[in-house]
Design a protein around this motif. Structure first.
Motif, PDB file in Angstrom:
ATOM      1  N   SER A  71       0.814  -1.220   0.000  1.00 50.56           N
ATOM      2  CA  SER A  71       0.000   0.000   0.000  1.00 50.56           C
ATOM      3  C   SER A  71       0.844   1.266   0.000  1.00 50.56           C
ATOM      4  O   SER A  71       0.617   2.171  -0.808  1.00 50.56           O
ATOM      5  N   LYS A  72       1.804   1.342   0.895  1.00 53.16           N
ATOM      6  CA  LYS A  72       2.620   2.551   1.017  1.00 53.16           C
ATOM      7  C   LYS A  72       3.366   2.840  -0.285  1.00 53.16           C
ATOM      8  O   LYS A  72       3.359   3.972  -0.781  1.00 53.16           O
ATOM      9  N   GLN A  73       3.992   1.825  -0.862  1.00 54.77           N
ATOM     10  CA  GLN A  73       4.733   2.006  -2.102  1.00 54.77           C
ATOM     11  C   GLN A  73       3.799   2.340  -3.266  1.00 54.77           C
ATOM     12  O   GLN A  73       4.113   3.179  -4.105  1.00 54.77           O
ATOM     13  N   PHE A  74       2.644   1.681  -3.306  1.00 55.56           N
ATOM     14  CA  PHE A  74       1.693   1.919  -4.387  1.00 55.56           C
ATOM     15  C   PHE A  74       1.221   3.366  -4.388  1.00 55.56           C
ATOM     16  O   PHE A  74       1.280   4.049  -5.414  1.00 55.56           O
ATOM     17  N   TRP A  75       0.751   3.844  -3.251  1.00 54.64           N
ATOM     18  CA  TRP A  75       0.183   5.196  -3.188  1.00 54.64           C
ATOM     19  C   TRP A  75       1.246   6.279  -3.338  1.00 54.64           C
ATOM     20  O   TRP A  75       0.932   7.401  -3.717  1.00 54.64           O
ATOM     21  N   LYS A  76       2.482   5.949  -3.097  1.00 53.44           N
ATOM     22  CA  LYS A  76       3.564   6.917  -3.283  1.00 53.44           C
ATOM     23  C   LYS A  76       3.724   7.277  -4.769  1.00 53.44           C
ATOM     24  O   LYS A  76       4.057   8.409  -5.106  1.00 53.44           O
ATOM     25  N   TYR A  77       3.458   6.329  -5.652  1.00 45.00           N
ATOM     26  CA  TYR A  77       3.706   6.534  -7.083  1.00 45.00           C
ATOM     27  C   TYR A  77       2.462   6.522  -7.968  1.00 45.00           C
ATOM     28  O   TYR A  77       2.557   6.814  -9.150  1.00 45.00           O
ATOM     29  N   HIS A  78       1.305   6.146  -7.422  1.00 41.71           N
ATOM     30  CA  HIS A  78       0.106   5.986  -8.244  1.00 41.71           C
ATOM     31  C   HIS A  78      -1.080   6.764  -7.696  1.00 41.71           C
ATOM     32  O   HIS A  78      -1.191   6.955  -6.495  1.00 41.71           O
ATOM     33  N   SER A  79      -1.976   7.109  -8.588  1.00 43.49           N
ATOM     34  CA  SER A  79      -3.241   7.735  -8.178  1.00 43.49           C
ATOM     35  C   SER A  79      -4.323   6.659  -8.119  1.00 43.49           C
ATOM     36  O   SER A  79      -4.111   5.515  -8.530  1.00 43.49           O
ATOM     37  N   GLU A  80      -5.464   7.055  -7.644  1.00 41.03           N
ATOM     38  CA  GLU A  80      -6.602   6.138  -7.555  1.00 41.03           C
ATOM     39  C   GLU A  80      -7.006   5.618  -8.940  1.00 41.03           C
ATOM     40  O   GLU A  80      -7.520   4.507  -9.065  1.00 41.03           O
ATOM     41  N   ASN A  81      -6.760   6.405  -9.976  1.00 43.60           N
ATOM     42  CA  ASN A  81      -7.120   5.994 -11.340  1.00 43.60           C
ATOM     43  C   ASN A  81      -6.394   4.726 -11.773  1.00 43.60           C
ATOM     44  O   ASN A  81      -6.941   3.929 -12.530  1.00 43.60           O
ATOM     45  N   VAL A  82      -5.183   4.535 -11.312  1.00 51.85           N
ATOM     46  CA  VAL A  82      -4.418   3.340 -11.670  1.00 51.85           C
ATOM     47  C   VAL A  82      -5.093   2.103 -11.078  1.00 51.85           C
ATOM     48  O   VAL A  82      -5.253   1.083 -11.751  1.00 51.85           O
ATOM     49  N   LEU A  83      -5.516   2.193  -9.827  1.00 53.24           N
ATOM     50  CA  LEU A  83      -6.187   1.070  -9.187  1.00 53.24           C
ATOM     51  C   LEU A  83      -7.528   0.794  -9.862  1.00 53.24           C
ATOM     52  O   LEU A  83      -7.910  -0.357 -10.043  1.00 53.24           O
ATOM     53  N   LYS A  84      -8.216   1.837 -10.266  1.00 53.18           N
ATOM     54  CA  LYS A  84      -9.481   1.660 -10.979  1.00 53.18           C
ATOM     55  C   LYS A  84      -9.261   0.970 -12.324  1.00 53.18           C
ATOM     56  O   LYS A  84     -10.039   0.120 -12.731  1.00 53.18           O
ATOM     57  N   LYS A  85      -8.178   1.340 -13.000  1.00 49.85           N
ATOM     58  CA  LYS A  85      -7.894   0.786 -14.329  1.00 49.85           C
ATOM     59  C   LYS A  85      -7.524  -0.700 -14.275  1.00 49.85           C
ATOM     60  O   LYS A  85      -7.997  -1.492 -15.085  1.00 49.85           O
ATOM     61  N   TYR A  86      -6.676  -1.080 -13.335  1.00 50.47           N
ATOM     62  CA  TYR A  86      -6.164  -2.445 -13.287  1.00 50.47           C
ATOM     63  C   TYR A  86      -6.740  -3.305 -12.171  1.00 50.47           C
ATOM     64  O   TYR A  86      -6.684  -4.535 -12.244  1.00 50.47           O
ATOM     65  N   GLY A  87      -7.262  -2.671 -11.144  1.00 51.13           N
ATOM     66  CA  GLY A  87      -7.678  -3.386  -9.950  1.00 51.13           C
ATOM     67  C   GLY A  87      -8.694  -4.480 -10.159  1.00 51.13           C
ATOM     68  O   GLY A  87      -8.535  -5.587  -9.635  1.00 51.13           O
ATOM     69  N   GLU A  88      -9.725  -4.202 -10.902  1.00 50.89           N
ATOM     70  CA  GLU A  88     -10.784  -5.196 -11.091  1.00 50.89           C
ATOM     71  C   GLU A  88     -10.255  -6.464 -11.757  1.00 50.89           C
ATOM     72  O   GLU A  88     -10.629  -7.568 -11.401  1.00 50.89           O
ATOM     73  N   ARG A  89      -9.367  -6.290 -12.688  1.00 45.69           N
ATOM     74  CA  ARG A  89      -8.806  -7.429 -13.434  1.00 45.69           C
ATOM     75  C   ARG A  89      -7.861  -8.257 -12.561  1.00 45.69           C
ATOM     76  O   ARG A  89      -7.747  -9.474 -12.737  1.00 45.69           O
ATOM     77  N   LEU A  90      -7.186  -7.623 -11.616  1.00 42.60           N
ATOM     78  CA  LEU A  90      -6.161  -8.306 -10.828  1.00 42.60           C
ATOM     79  C   LEU A  90      -6.621  -8.736  -9.431  1.00 42.60           C
ATOM     80  O   LEU A  90      -5.983  -9.576  -8.809  1.00 42.60           O
ATOM     81  N   LYS A  91      -7.717  -8.179  -8.951  1.00 38.43           N
ATOM     82  CA  LYS A  91      -8.152  -8.452  -7.578  1.00 38.43           C
ATOM     83  C   LYS A  91      -8.677  -9.877  -7.442  1.00 38.43           C
ATOM     84  O   LYS A  91      -9.480 -10.340  -8.233  1.00 38.43           O
ATOM     85  N   VAL A  92      -8.168 -10.563  -6.398  1.00 35.88           N
ATOM     86  CA  VAL A  92      -8.595 -11.938  -6.131  1.00 35.88           C
ATOM     87  C   VAL A  92      -9.289 -12.081  -4.784  1.00 35.88           C
ATOM     88  O   VAL A  92      -9.792 -13.157  -4.459  1.00 35.88           O
ATOM     89  N   GLY A  93      -9.312 -11.007  -3.987  1.00 40.17           N
ATOM     90  CA  GLY A  93      -9.975 -11.089  -2.700  1.00 40.17           C
ATOM     91  C   GLY A  93      -9.649  -9.926  -1.793  1.00 40.17           C
ATOM     92  O   GLY A  93      -9.156  -8.888  -2.235  1.00 40.17           O
ATOM     93  N   GLU A  94      -9.950 -10.139  -0.532  1.00 36.62           N
ATOM     94  CA  GLU A  94      -9.732  -9.130   0.515  1.00 36.62           C
ATOM     95  C   GLU A  94      -8.916  -9.761   1.635  1.00 36.62           C
ATOM     96  O   GLU A  94      -8.970 -10.970   1.851  1.00 36.62           O
ATOM     97  N   VAL A  95      -8.198  -8.933   2.338  1.00 32.35           N
ATOM     98  CA  VAL A  95      -7.441  -9.405   3.486  1.00 32.35           C
ATOM     99  C   VAL A  95      -8.312  -9.280   4.732  1.00 32.35           C
ATOM    100  O   VAL A  95      -8.993  -8.281   4.918  1.00 32.35           O
ATOM    101  N   LYS A  96      -8.340 -10.343   5.535  1.00 28.23           N
ATOM    102  CA  LYS A  96      -9.146 -10.357   6.761  1.00 28.23           C
ATOM    103  C   LYS A  96      -8.565  -9.444   7.807  1.00 28.23           C
ATOM    104  O   LYS A  96      -9.250  -8.663   8.417  1.00 28.23           O
ATOM    105  N   ASP A  97      -7.287  -9.594   8.033  1.00 28.05           N
ATOM    106  CA  ASP A  97      -6.599  -8.865   9.083  1.00 28.05           C
ATOM    107  C   ASP A  97      -5.784  -7.757   8.460  1.00 28.05           C
ATOM    108  O   ASP A  97      -4.980  -7.996   7.584  1.00 28.05           O
ATOM    109  N   ALA A  98      -5.984  -6.559   8.939  1.00 31.77           N
ATOM    110  CA  ALA A  98      -5.284  -5.403   8.372  1.00 31.77           C
ATOM    111  C   ALA A  98      -3.842  -5.300   8.863  1.00 31.77           C
ATOM    112  O   ALA A  98      -3.160  -4.349   8.542  1.00 31.77           O
TER     113      ALA A  98
END
Length: 84
Positions: free
Chosen positions: A54-81
Motif C-alpha cells: 500500500s505505502k509504495q503503491f500510493w507513493k507513485y500511483h493515483s486512484e485511477n491506476v487502481l481503478k484501471k487495473y484493480g478489477e482485473r487483478l483483484k482476487v480477494g480481501e485481506v481479513k486482518d489489516a
C-alpha cells in the motif's frame, strides 16, 4: 463471494506457480501476469510480492491506476489489516 485471505496466506503466494499476490489497502491482487506489463518494470513489483504494498503503491500511483487495473487483478480481501 469475495475470497478472504490472512496476511500470512498472502505471504505464501510468491511464485508464478502459486500466484504472486500483493496487498493494497485491504485488497489482495494477483500480479503474476501483470509483472512484465508494469510500466515501472518488474523489479519493483518483485520486491513487494507477498507483502502489503500500500505505502509504495500510493507513493507513485493515483486512484485511477487502481481503478484501471484493480478489477482485473483483484482476487480477494485481506481479513486482518495487520502489516506484513
Amino acid at each position: 463471494m469475495t475470497k478472504t485471505f490472512t496476511p500470512a496466506e498472502v505471504a505464501n503466494h510468491k511464485t508464478p506457480e502459486d500466484g504472486q499476490y500483493i496487498i493494497i489497502d485491504s485488497g489482495v491482487y494477483d500480479i503474476t501476469n501483470f509483472i512484465d506489463e508494469h510500466p515501472g518494470g518488474s523489479r519493483i513489483l518483485k520486491r513487494v510480492i507477498g507483502k502489503d504494498a500500500s505505502k509504495q503503491f500510493w507513493k507513485y500511483h493515483s486512484e485511477n491506476v487502481l481503478k484501471k487495473y484493480g478489477e482485473r487483478l483483484k482476487v480477494g480481501e485481506v481479513k486482518d489489516a495487520a502489516k506484513l
